[in-house]
Structure formats: C-alpha cells, structure tokens
Design a protein around this motif. Structure first.
Motif, PDB file in Angstrom:
ATOM      1  N   SER A 176      39.359  44.491  35.303  1.00  0.00           N
ATOM      2  CA  SER A 176      38.668  43.636  36.274  1.00  0.00           C
ATOM      3  C   SER A 176      38.348  42.268  35.691  1.00  0.00           C
ATOM      4  O   SER A 176      38.583  41.236  36.331  1.00  0.00           O
ATOM      5  CB  SER A 176      37.380  44.326  36.743  1.00  0.00           C
ATOM      6  OG  SER A 176      37.648  45.586  37.298  1.00  0.00           O
ATOM      7  N   SER A 177      37.798  42.248  34.478  1.00  0.00           N
ATOM      8  CA  SER A 177      37.431  40.962  33.884  1.00  0.00           C
ATOM      9  C   SER A 177      38.669  40.119  33.602  1.00  0.00           C
ATOM     10  O   SER A 177      38.690  38.908  33.848  1.00  0.00           O
ATOM     11  CB  SER A 177      36.630  41.180  32.595  1.00  0.00           C
ATOM     12  OG  SER A 177      37.400  41.844  31.607  1.00  0.00           O
ATOM     13  N   PHE A 178      39.740  40.743  33.110  1.00  0.00           N
ATOM     14  CA  PHE A 178      40.957  40.006  32.789  1.00  0.00           C
ATOM     15  C   PHE A 178      41.609  39.452  34.051  1.00  0.00           C
ATOM     16  O   PHE A 178      42.069  38.298  34.073  1.00  0.00           O
ATOM     17  CB  PHE A 178      41.928  40.921  32.040  1.00  0.00           C
ATOM     18  CG  PHE A 178      43.093  40.209  31.420  1.00  0.00           C
ATOM     19  CD1 PHE A 178      42.953  39.535  30.221  1.00  0.00           C
ATOM     20  CD2 PHE A 178      44.337  40.211  32.033  1.00  0.00           C
ATOM     21  CE1 PHE A 178      44.032  38.875  29.634  1.00  0.00           C
ATOM     22  CE2 PHE A 178      45.421  39.563  31.467  1.00  0.00           C
ATOM     23  CZ  PHE A 178      45.263  38.894  30.265  1.00  0.00           C
ATOM     24  N   HIS A 242      36.931  53.783  35.901  1.00  0.00           N
ATOM     25  CA  HIS A 242      35.640  53.097  35.960  1.00  0.00           C
ATOM     26  C   HIS A 242      34.947  53.450  37.266  1.00  0.00           C
ATOM     27  O   HIS A 242      35.572  53.963  38.201  1.00  0.00           O
ATOM     28  CB  HIS A 242      35.821  51.574  35.903  1.00  0.00           C
ATOM     29  CG  HIS A 242      36.477  51.078  34.663  1.00  0.00           C
ATOM     30  ND1 HIS A 242      35.796  50.904  33.481  1.00  0.00           N
ATOM     31  CD2 HIS A 242      37.763  50.699  34.419  1.00  0.00           C
ATOM     32  CE1 HIS A 242      36.631  50.447  32.559  1.00  0.00           C
ATOM     33  NE2 HIS A 242      37.826  50.317  33.094  1.00  0.00           N
ATOM     34  N   ASP A 243      33.648  53.135  37.319  1.00  0.00           N
ATOM     35  CA  ASP A 243      32.940  53.242  38.594  1.00  0.00           C
ATOM     36  C   ASP A 243      32.703  51.835  39.141  1.00  0.00           C
ATOM     37  O   ASP A 243      33.105  50.835  38.542  1.00  0.00           O
ATOM     38  CB  ASP A 243      31.631  54.022  38.446  1.00  0.00           C
ATOM     39  CG  ASP A 243      30.658  53.387  37.460  1.00  0.00           C
ATOM     40  OD1 ASP A 243      30.802  52.180  37.153  1.00  0.00           O
ATOM     41  OD2 ASP A 243      29.741  54.086  36.994  1.00  0.00           O
ATOM     42  N   VAL A 244      32.042  51.775  40.297  1.00  0.00           N
ATOM     43  CA  VAL A 244      31.825  50.491  40.965  1.00  0.00           C
ATOM     44  C   VAL A 244      31.016  49.539  40.088  1.00  0.00           C
ATOM     45  O   VAL A 244      31.269  48.331  40.056  1.00  0.00           O
ATOM     46  CB  VAL A 244      31.130  50.706  42.326  1.00  0.00           C
ATOM     47  CG1 VAL A 244      30.768  49.368  42.964  1.00  0.00           C
ATOM     48  CG2 VAL A 244      32.021  51.512  43.255  1.00  0.00           C
ATOM     49  N   TYR A 245      30.050  50.066  39.373  1.00  0.00           N
ATOM     50  CA  TYR A 245      29.215  49.238  38.500  1.00  0.00           C
ATOM     51  C   TYR A 245      30.053  48.568  37.423  1.00  0.00           C
ATOM     52  O   TYR A 245      29.912  47.368  37.153  1.00  0.00           O
ATOM     53  CB  TYR A 245      28.131  50.112  37.878  1.00  0.00           C
ATOM     54  CG  TYR A 245      27.141  49.388  37.013  1.00  0.00           C
ATOM     55  CD1 TYR A 245      26.289  48.428  37.543  1.00  0.00           C
ATOM     56  CD2 TYR A 245      27.042  49.681  35.659  1.00  0.00           C
ATOM     57  CE1 TYR A 245      25.372  47.772  36.747  1.00  0.00           C
ATOM     58  CE2 TYR A 245      26.121  49.026  34.854  1.00  0.00           C
ATOM     59  CZ  TYR A 245      25.292  48.081  35.405  1.00  0.00           C
ATOM     60  OH  TYR A 245      24.381  47.425  34.612  1.00  0.00           O
ATOM     61  N   ASP A 246      30.966  49.327  36.812  1.00  0.00           N
ATOM     62  CA  ASP A 246      31.827  48.777  35.756  1.00  0.00           C
ATOM     63  C   ASP A 246      32.698  47.637  36.273  1.00  0.00           C
ATOM     64  O   ASP A 246      32.803  46.577  35.639  1.00  0.00           O
ATOM     65  CB  ASP A 246      32.739  49.874  35.188  1.00  0.00           C
ATOM     66  CG  ASP A 246      31.978  50.983  34.501  1.00  0.00           C
ATOM     67  OD1 ASP A 246      30.882  50.715  33.984  1.00  0.00           O
ATOM     68  OD2 ASP A 246      32.490  52.120  34.479  1.00  0.00           O
ATOM     69  N   SER A 251      34.247  42.064  36.909  1.00  0.00           N
ATOM     70  CA  SER A 251      34.751  40.985  37.765  1.00  0.00           C
ATOM     71  C   SER A 251      33.890  39.741  37.656  1.00  0.00           C
ATOM     72  O   SER A 251      34.403  38.621  37.570  1.00  0.00           O
ATOM     73  CB  SER A 251      34.793  41.468  39.222  1.00  0.00           C
ATOM     74  OG  SER A 251      35.635  42.597  39.368  1.00  0.00           O
ATOM     75  N   LEU A 252      32.571  39.922  37.655  1.00  0.00           N
ATOM     76  CA  LEU A 252      31.659  38.780  37.515  1.00  0.00           C
ATOM     77  C   LEU A 252      31.829  38.099  36.169  1.00  0.00           C
ATOM     78  O   LEU A 252      31.786  36.861  36.073  1.00  0.00           O
ATOM     79  CB  LEU A 252      30.212  39.236  37.704  1.00  0.00           C
ATOM     80  CG  LEU A 252      29.794  39.613  39.123  1.00  0.00           C
ATOM     81  CD1 LEU A 252      28.368  40.191  39.132  1.00  0.00           C
ATOM     82  CD2 LEU A 252      29.877  38.408  40.051  1.00  0.00           C
ATOM     83  N   ALA A 258      36.088  32.146  33.745  1.00  0.00           N
ATOM     84  CA  ALA A 258      37.141  31.307  34.326  1.00  0.00           C
ATOM     85  C   ALA A 258      36.562  29.994  34.842  1.00  0.00           C
ATOM     86  O   ALA A 258      37.122  28.917  34.598  1.00  0.00           O
ATOM     87  CB  ALA A 258      37.839  32.062  35.459  1.00  0.00           C
ATOM     88  N   TYR A 259      35.435  30.074  35.542  1.00  0.00           N
ATOM     89  CA  TYR A 259      34.813  28.861  36.075  1.00  0.00           C
ATOM     90  C   TYR A 259      34.319  27.966  34.938  1.00  0.00           C
ATOM     91  O   TYR A 259      34.488  26.745  34.965  1.00  0.00           O
ATOM     92  CB  TYR A 259      33.654  29.219  36.999  1.00  0.00           C
ATOM     93  CG  TYR A 259      32.993  28.011  37.630  1.00  0.00           C
ATOM     94  CD1 TYR A 259      33.580  27.368  38.711  1.00  0.00           C
ATOM     95  CD2 TYR A 259      31.794  27.505  37.125  1.00  0.00           C
ATOM     96  CE1 TYR A 259      32.999  26.245  39.281  1.00  0.00           C
ATOM     97  CE2 TYR A 259      31.203  26.385  37.683  1.00  0.00           C
ATOM     98  CZ  TYR A 259      31.807  25.766  38.769  1.00  0.00           C
ATOM     99  OH  TYR A 259      31.219  24.645  39.312  1.00  0.00           O
ATOM    100  N   TRP A 260      33.708  28.571  33.942  1.00  0.00           N
ATOM    101  CA  TRP A 260      33.213  27.814  32.782  1.00  0.00           C
ATOM    102  C   TRP A 260      34.352  27.096  32.078  1.00  0.00           C
ATOM    103  O   TRP A 260      34.242  25.907  31.740  1.00  0.00           O
ATOM    104  CB  TRP A 260      32.516  28.770  31.821  1.00  0.00           C
ATOM    105  CG  TRP A 260      32.067  28.144  30.546  1.00  0.00           C
ATOM    106  CD1 TRP A 260      30.905  27.485  30.298  1.00  0.00           C
ATOM    107  CD2 TRP A 260      32.793  28.143  29.296  1.00  0.00           C
ATOM    108  NE1 TRP A 260      30.855  27.066  28.987  1.00  0.00           N
ATOM    109  CE2 TRP A 260      31.995  27.446  28.354  1.00  0.00           C
ATOM    110  CE3 TRP A 260      34.014  28.659  28.896  1.00  0.00           C
ATOM    111  CZ2 TRP A 260      32.407  27.258  27.036  1.00  0.00           C
ATOM    112  CZ3 TRP A 260      34.433  28.468  27.582  1.00  0.00           C
ATOM    113  CH2 TRP A 260      33.629  27.778  26.669  1.00  0.00           C
TER     114      TRP A 260
END
Length: 315
Positions: A176-178, A242-246, A251-252, A258-260
């Motif tokens: 998600s993060s990638f 993973h679960d939804v929390y992960d 993602s955040l 990415a924005y930074w």
C-alpha cells in the motif's frame, strides 16, 4: 538554492572551497541522501529481523489461511508503482518538450518518494512486529501447544526463514505505501502538468487565456493512478496479508511521502506555474528557472496577478 555569500568559504581557493562550490551548485546532497536511504533500506531487508510479538492460537484475527498465490505479487507491485509511472512521466515530459532540468527533478523526486517510503515502511514494520492475519497458518505450531495462553515464535515449525519471520511484518502494508508513493507521485505530476487546480478567484486564469481551466475528464485522468493504488491496497486485505488498519496507514504513509517529495521540487498545484519545477542550484538549471516562492506569494490573491503576468510574459 541561494548563492554563497561574498565571505563564504565557497568563494575561496583550495580543495575545501572546490568541494563547497560543487555542493552548492549541484544536487549532490540529494543524491548522497538518496544513496544513504537506499543502503539503509537494503540493510534492513537483508539483515534485520522484526520484533516478534506474543500471540495466541485461539486468536481469530490471525487465523486466516496463507495465500500461496497473491493477487498482486511483489514483482507486479514494482511494475504498477515503479516502472509504469516512470514510463508515463518520462513520456509526458517528452511530449511537453521538457528541459533537461525538468526531466531530472521529475525522476529524482519520484525516486526519493519510493526509496524513502520503502525505508520508513520497513523501519516501522520491524519495530512494531505486528502479526499478519495469516500468522497461524505460517507458524504451524507444534502439536500440544496451549491454545489459551500467549506463546512466542519458538512454538512454530515453519522452516522457511522469510515466510515465518515475515509473519510479523503486518503494520504498515508495504504494498500500500509503495503503490501510493509511486502512483501518488504520478497523480500529483499529472495534475500539475494539466493544471486542473490552477484557477480560482483572483488567479491568473481570470486574466489570461494562456491557462485552460481543468475539466472533469482531466481530473479523472489524474485521479486514475490513485484508484489503481487503492485497488492494490485492497488486494492485500483480500489475500489476508493485512487488515484494513494496515493498508490505511500504509496508504497514508506513501501518499504523505509522495506529496512531500513532490513539493520539494514543484510549486503547489494551485500555482500558475505548477507545470514547471523550481529552479535548481545555479550549476544545473538551464535558463532563468522558476525560483521558489512562499505559499502566500503563489496564492490566488489579486495582488499577485501582475507579478504572475510578468512571469508569463518573460517566458
């Protein structure tokens, strides 16, 4: 980057002065920082094991089956979040006849977003040591292990090192993060190039026809990469990795980095010059460039219209 002051050591002679001039007039610090991040990430990948939280065999949250075939394998995630965005930003810059400086900072910012996100994700993963939803299936606990007591990794019979230890790397989701780092950066880049947010009360768009107000089709085009990243994140829940929390936190994290990284090289998306990067160090920028301004100077206030018109006319 501001030029060195008259009495700065960079204006002197000798080896140190040459090094300082090189440092001030190039992206050396960015590349050194990127190399350190990449090396640190590789060290974590190959030599660091996660913290192993205690777990219970009757915990239904970690009792899901282990998916032998993932919906989005790691190699596919690299393709979706690395190679496809890299190709698209490169082609977009070619179509727009971008300067070498624009090509450079586009790729550099993209690379920093991905590497920094991967580094932060793995640091957090190993420090938290949260069990994956499929941990019990990975572990294959010894027969007779108490089901109503907390136990540790010593009860596991799985011999595959990566499969077992990766069971404690659930938070946050790396896929998600990638994906949000790579595809999120692509979405920001496309939004800047199409200028879908570069309009508003008192902005330059009301005083010149050189800018085109963004329409829904352009907006959906720029939103597409984020939809793709979201689907990759959802697939991790479908595979019980993973679960939804992960995936939400992952993602955040990816989107924030990415924005930074994007804003280090590009003005805000509401700026009249959102499709052009900031000017680089004096030794690498071709042309006068676009100097970094404070956010209030890039804002939509009418007092800045004349300034923005002069910038456009000078191009």
């Amino acid at each position: 980057m501001a030029p060195p002051k008259p009495n700065s050591p960079a204006n002197g002679s000798g080896f140190l002065a040459s090094v300082l001039r090189f440092w001030n007039r190039t992206y050396a610090s960015d590349y050194i920082g990127l190399a350190i991040l990449l090396a640190s990430y590789l060290v974590i990948q190959f030599f660091v094991e996660p913290f192993h939280r205690l777990f219970s065999l009757n915990d239904l949250r970690i009792s899901f089956p282990y998916a032998e075939v993932e919906r989005v394998p790691l190699t596919h995630d690299f393709g979706y979040a690395l190679f496809i965005p890299l190709l698209l930003v490169f082609v977009t810059n070619l179509i727009c006849s971008a300067s070498p400086h624009k090509h450079h900072v586009t790729i550099l910012g993209f690379a920093i977003a991905l590497v920094l996100t991967s580094f932060l994700t793995d640091v957090i993963k190993n420090a938290v040591g949260r069990p994956r939803p499929d941990l019990l299936s990975r572990c294959a606990a010894l027969p007779g292990t108490p089901v109503d007591k907390l136990v540790d990794i010593s009860v596991c019979t799985e011999t595959g090192h990566h499969k077992l230890h990766d069971g404690w790397r659930s938070f946050p989701s790396g896929h998600s993060s990638f994906s949000f780092a790579g595809l999120g950066y692509l979405s920001l880049f496309l939004a800047g190039q199409t200028r879908i947010f570069a309009h508003g009360p008192g902005s330059i768009a009301e005083h010149t026809e050189k800018l085109v107000r963004g329409d829904l089709l352009k907006a959906l085009f720029c939103l597409g990469p984020l939809v793709g990243a979201t689907m990759i994140a959802i697939s991790r829940c479908q595979d019980y990795r993973h679960d939804v929390y992960d995936v939400t936190i992952g993602s955040l994290l990816g989107w924030t980095v990415a924005y930074w990284s994007y804003r280090r090289y590009w003005p805000r998306l509401s700026s009249v010059r959102c499709n052009e990067p900031y000017a680089g160090p004096p030794g690498v920028t071709d042309g006068p460039g676009y100097g970094r301004l404070r956010d209030e100077e890039e804002g939509a206030g009418g007092r800045n219209v004349g300034h923005e018109l002069r910038e456009l006319n000078s191009r």
